[in-house]
Design a protein around this motif. Structure first.
Motif, short mmCIF file in Angstrom:
data_model
loop_
_atom_site.label_atom_id
_atom_site.label_comp_id
_atom_site.label_asym_id
_atom_site.label_seq_id
_atom_site.Cartn_x
_atom_site.Cartn_y
_atom_site.Cartn_z
N PHE A 55 -27.43 -29.64 -15.06
CA PHE A 55 -28.64 -28.83 -15.00
C PHE A 55 -28.29 -27.35 -14.91
N TRP A 56 -29.19 -26.53 -15.45
CA TRP A 56 -29.07 -25.07 -15.38
C TRP A 56 -30.02 -24.53 -14.31
N ILE A 64 -26.55 -19.42 -14.83
CA ILE A 64 -25.47 -20.22 -14.25
C ILE A 64 -25.89 -21.67 -14.14
N GLN A 65 -24.92 -22.57 -13.95
CA GLN A 65 -25.21 -23.96 -13.69
C GLN A 65 -25.87 -24.09 -12.32
N ALA A 66 -26.72 -25.08 -12.18
CA ALA A 66 -27.41 -25.29 -10.91
C ALA A 66 -26.41 -25.56 -9.79
N ARG A 67 -26.66 -24.99 -8.62
CA ARG A 67 -25.78 -25.21 -7.48
C ARG A 67 -25.96 -26.61 -6.90
N ALA A 87 -30.67 -36.66 -7.00
CA ALA A 87 -30.81 -35.21 -6.86
C ALA A 87 -30.17 -34.77 -5.55
N TYR A 88 -29.15 -33.91 -5.64
CA TYR A 88 -28.40 -33.47 -4.48
C TYR A 88 -29.10 -32.31 -3.77
N SER A 204 -34.28 -25.64 -11.10
CA SER A 204 -33.31 -25.92 -12.15
C SER A 204 -33.94 -26.75 -13.25
N THR A 205 -33.34 -26.69 -14.44
CA THR A 205 -33.83 -27.42 -15.61
C THR A 205 -32.65 -28.04 -16.35
N TRP A 206 -32.91 -29.17 -17.00
CA TRP A 206 -31.84 -29.82 -17.77
C TRP A 206 -31.46 -28.96 -18.97
#
Length: 732
Positions: A55-56, A64-67, A87-88, A204-206
């Motif tokens: 995910f972004w 950036i990439q999602a944290r 989902a973390y 965040s989005t895929w």
């Protein structure tokens, strides 16, 4: 000037042909075993599913990439789509308003999946779930360009649940393929997913979406590839009968009314792509109450449609026109009329039919026909309300639509004037949407027809919007003839030529507490064509807004306004007051400032205030709201609006109050109780609406609704009612 025009055309064409980033994809495998959606992804079959991951981040950064990453697994069989989510998070302190279905808001944790089943970038289905297993479903229209294109009033049967762990949550969803509309034999849907994670303050989005676009915008999607082509949808007939016991008392006329109403809705799928909706003697007494609005303008205010019968594919009927100035079809006109005193009252609907959906992959069709009942006591005729709409997709995401509307009474009533025997509107709209949504616009022409009046009666509009990360430009011009009518539509005013221009510069700091800040200059100028293009109004506004990384925001604006009154007008709407005189020029200005707190907090609030001149006097206003959550089962909110209007003698001054507390309690995921209180001295009304809902089966409900209204100036009872309604969704 010619050179500038050529540059504009070249930029537009370039945007239309440029592709976005490389398309992400995920393969959806076919299975033969069932999955029970208990929220725990422990079935061995999930091991064969490919993951949609990486995910972004969309907020606070979009580069950036999602944290906190998420993983989606999708499987399917002949009947269902199976979705597994992991989902973390940084902990278990998730935020939610309540356990009520169809939740909304960036201040609550949620996970949403968007399916563009016809791959047209125009319409999509949304299914969502939160860490507590609360579900929602909605429709996205017009490419998801604005917040108005997102509608959670749509309902569908499906199953889902979730499970919370120490540093992540899981969810399972089982969605019947009959919930979607799609082309038989298709092997691909466009797909995206977005997540709101409140603990780390991240969205965040895929598929990566720039922040200058809505998080559900359909221009930015990946692909889900089906292992086997989808077959023919075998949707059963859905029959939704209801029975409603009603007891009402009108104190002003000392009248009591007791009745038992019965009726039904039916939903029939015609192939994979069309919906046929039928309604007989519908009842909307349990629909959410409209919020009161303080109206200090000379014009009517449009309120959103909440009735389920009109929701599905509603954009196909309601998106014609340019929204604010004129819309040829406004479904709330149906079932509402004016009595002999000019008061708005309910006008019963006898029945209706609506066919909507796709004829081909690029062609949508909508046909609506509804018959309303006559009310001879209030001199209201029985009317037939018909609309035919066609919408053809062109290029990647643009479309051209045509429509015909007819409102007509087929009986002779001696109280109906000749000019009101029928009203017809014919129109064509071209809607532009570039592939990456940088350019949006529309070009519209409508014409109305009334008895003995077929000349002129035009309404036209053209608008263009350029939306980039740092610059936003919006321009619009509208013309509405003084004799243009749309009795089934919403026309704010006629005899209008209007130009609007908005220029916005957005700044994105790389460090600090500010996420972005922007400066906007806005002009809105109106003329009267019938008065030799007399300038009648203008608003010139400069606005500065700051959005902070913690999701709070602040703004300040200065507005310079001018109004020429055609008719006497009392903005306070005080009974017996002397109105401001017509044929006068009024110049005034004001300053408005506002702040909205972090909506993720247990207690959140928003407040906005303005001060300045108002016509030939002064105005001070303050409005806002606050919400307190008692997670996860309850929330209490308070909305308020205060306007102090001081006009010179002999005109009326007023202190106008609107106060609206709301209590929302969810005893479980199936039992909900909400109470809305609305006090408005402008409306001379204190209203109580208390609604208890038990969803005892999927989309089947028992409602108990109590309404009580009082005059506030003399504090006397006005109207009281109680409803007990049972509805049941039956698949045949």
């Amino acid at each position: 000037m010619t050179r500038l025009f050529c540059v504009f055309v070249c930029l537009l064409c370039y945007s239309l042909v440029q592709s976005q980033q490389e398309t992400k994809s995920v393969t959806v495998k076919f299975i033969s075993e069932k999955i029970v959606p208990d929220g725990i992804i422990d079935e061995p079959i999930w091991e064969i599913a490919q993951s949609a991951d990486e995910f972004w981040e969309y907020f606070p950064l979009d580069s950036i990439q999602a944290r906190k990453q998420s993983q989606i697994k999708i499987l399917y069989d002949h009947k269902n789509l199976y979705i597994g989510i992991k989902a973390y998070s940084i902990g278990k302190n998730y935020a939610t308003q309540s356990l009520r279905r169809d939740f909304r808001g960036s201040g609550s944790d949620s996970f949403s999946l968007v399916f563009d089943t016809f791959n047209d970038g125009t319409n999509a289905f949304l299914f969502g779930i939160n860490p507590f297993g609360v579900r929602r479903e909605g429709l996205i229209a017009n490419g998801g360009t604005s917040q108005d294109d997102f509608n959670l009033a749509w309902d569908m049967k499906w199953k889902g649940n979730a499970k919370i762990y120490d540093d992540y949550f899981t969810a399972e969803m089982v969605i019947p393929l009959t919930s979607f509309k799609f082309e038989e034999g298709t092997t691909k849907w466009r797909f995206n997913s977005y997540r709101i994670e409140t603990q780390s303050n991240e969205r965040s989005t895929w598929t990566r979406i720039p922040q200058n676009q809505q998080i559900y915008n359909l221009a930015f999607m990946g692909d889900m590839i089906f292992e086997k082509p989808l077959g023919k949808s075998r949707t059963p007939l859905a029959l939704i009968p209801y029975v409603n016991g009603i007891a009402e008392r009108e104190f002003d006329g000392n009248r009591n009314f007791n009745n038992v109403k019965v009726g039904a809705d039916a939903k029939i799928s015609v192939g994979n792509s069309l919906n046929l909706d039928l309604t007989l003697n519908p009842d909307f007494s349990t629909v959410e109450v409209d919020n009161f609005i303080t109206n200090l303008t000379r014009f009517e205010i449009a309120l959103p449609e909440r009735r389920q019968f009109f929701i599905d594919n509603n954009d196909l009927f309601a998106s014609f026109g340019n929204g604010f100035d004129f819309s040829p079809f406004f479904s709330r006109r149906i079932g509402i009329a004016q009595d002999t005193l000019g008061e708005t009252i309910e006008n019963n609907i006898i029945g209706g039919v609506r066919l909507s959906g796709k004829l081909t992959n690029d062609l949508r069709v909508g046909v609506l026909n509804i018959q309303t009942a006559e009310d001879l006591e209030n001199r209201i005729p029985s009317n037939n309300n018909t609309m035919l709409a066609l919408q053809q997709r062109i290029f990647s995401r643009s479309n051209i639509g045509v429509f015909f509307i007819n409102k007509q009474s087929f009986q002779d009533y001696d109280f109906v004037e000749r000019k009101d025997e029928y009203n017809r509107v014919l129109g064509i709209d071209y809607n532009l949407a570039s592939k990456d949504n940088t350019w949006n616009g529309s070009f519209i022409t409508h014409k109305s027809f009334q008895p003995d009046d077929s000349k002129g009666n035009f309404a036209t509009s053209a608008l263009i919007r350029y939306n980039k990360r740092k610059f936003n430009v919006f321009a619009k011009a509208s013309f509405i003839d003084e004799d243009f009518r749309s009795d089934l539509g919403f026309v704010r005013r006629t005899d209008l030529f209007k130009t609007l221009l908005s220029l916005e510069r957005v700044f994105w700091p790389k460090k600090g507490i500010v996420q972005n800040h922007s400066f906007q200059y806005f002009t809105n100028v109106r003329w009267s064509p019938s008065r030799s293009f007399l300038n009648t109004d203008y608003d010139l506004r400069s606005r500065y807004e700051v959005n902070f990384n913690n999701q709070s925001r602040a703004s300040i604006a200065y507005t310079n306004s001018f109004t020429f009154l055609f008719n006497p007008f009392d903005p306070t709407r005080t009974e017996g007051a002397i109105p401001l005189p017509a044929n006068e020029n009024y110049f005034y200005n004001s300053v408005r400032a506002g702040y909205q707190s972090d909506q993720r907090k247990i207690f959140s609030y928003a407040i906005e205030s303005s001060i300045g001149r108002f016509f030939n006097g002064d105005r001070f206003s303050v409005e806002g709201g606050m919400t307190m959550r008692f997670q996860p089962k309850a929330s209490v909110s308070l909305m308020f609006n205060y306007d102090q209007i001081d006009l010179p003698q002999p005109f009326s001054s007023a202190n106008i109050w609107l106060i609206s507390p709301n209590i929302d309690i969810t005893f479980s995921k199936s039992i909900f109780w909400s109470t809305l209180i609305q006090y408005s001295n402008q409306r001379d009304n204190l209203g109580f609406n208390s609604r208890l809902q038990w969803r005892f089966a999927p989309l089947s409900d028992l409602f108990l609704v109590y309404n009580d209204n009082y005059f506030v100036n003399v504090f006397a009872p006005r109207f009281r009612s109680i409803n007990l309604k049972l509805s049941y969704w039956l698949n045949i």
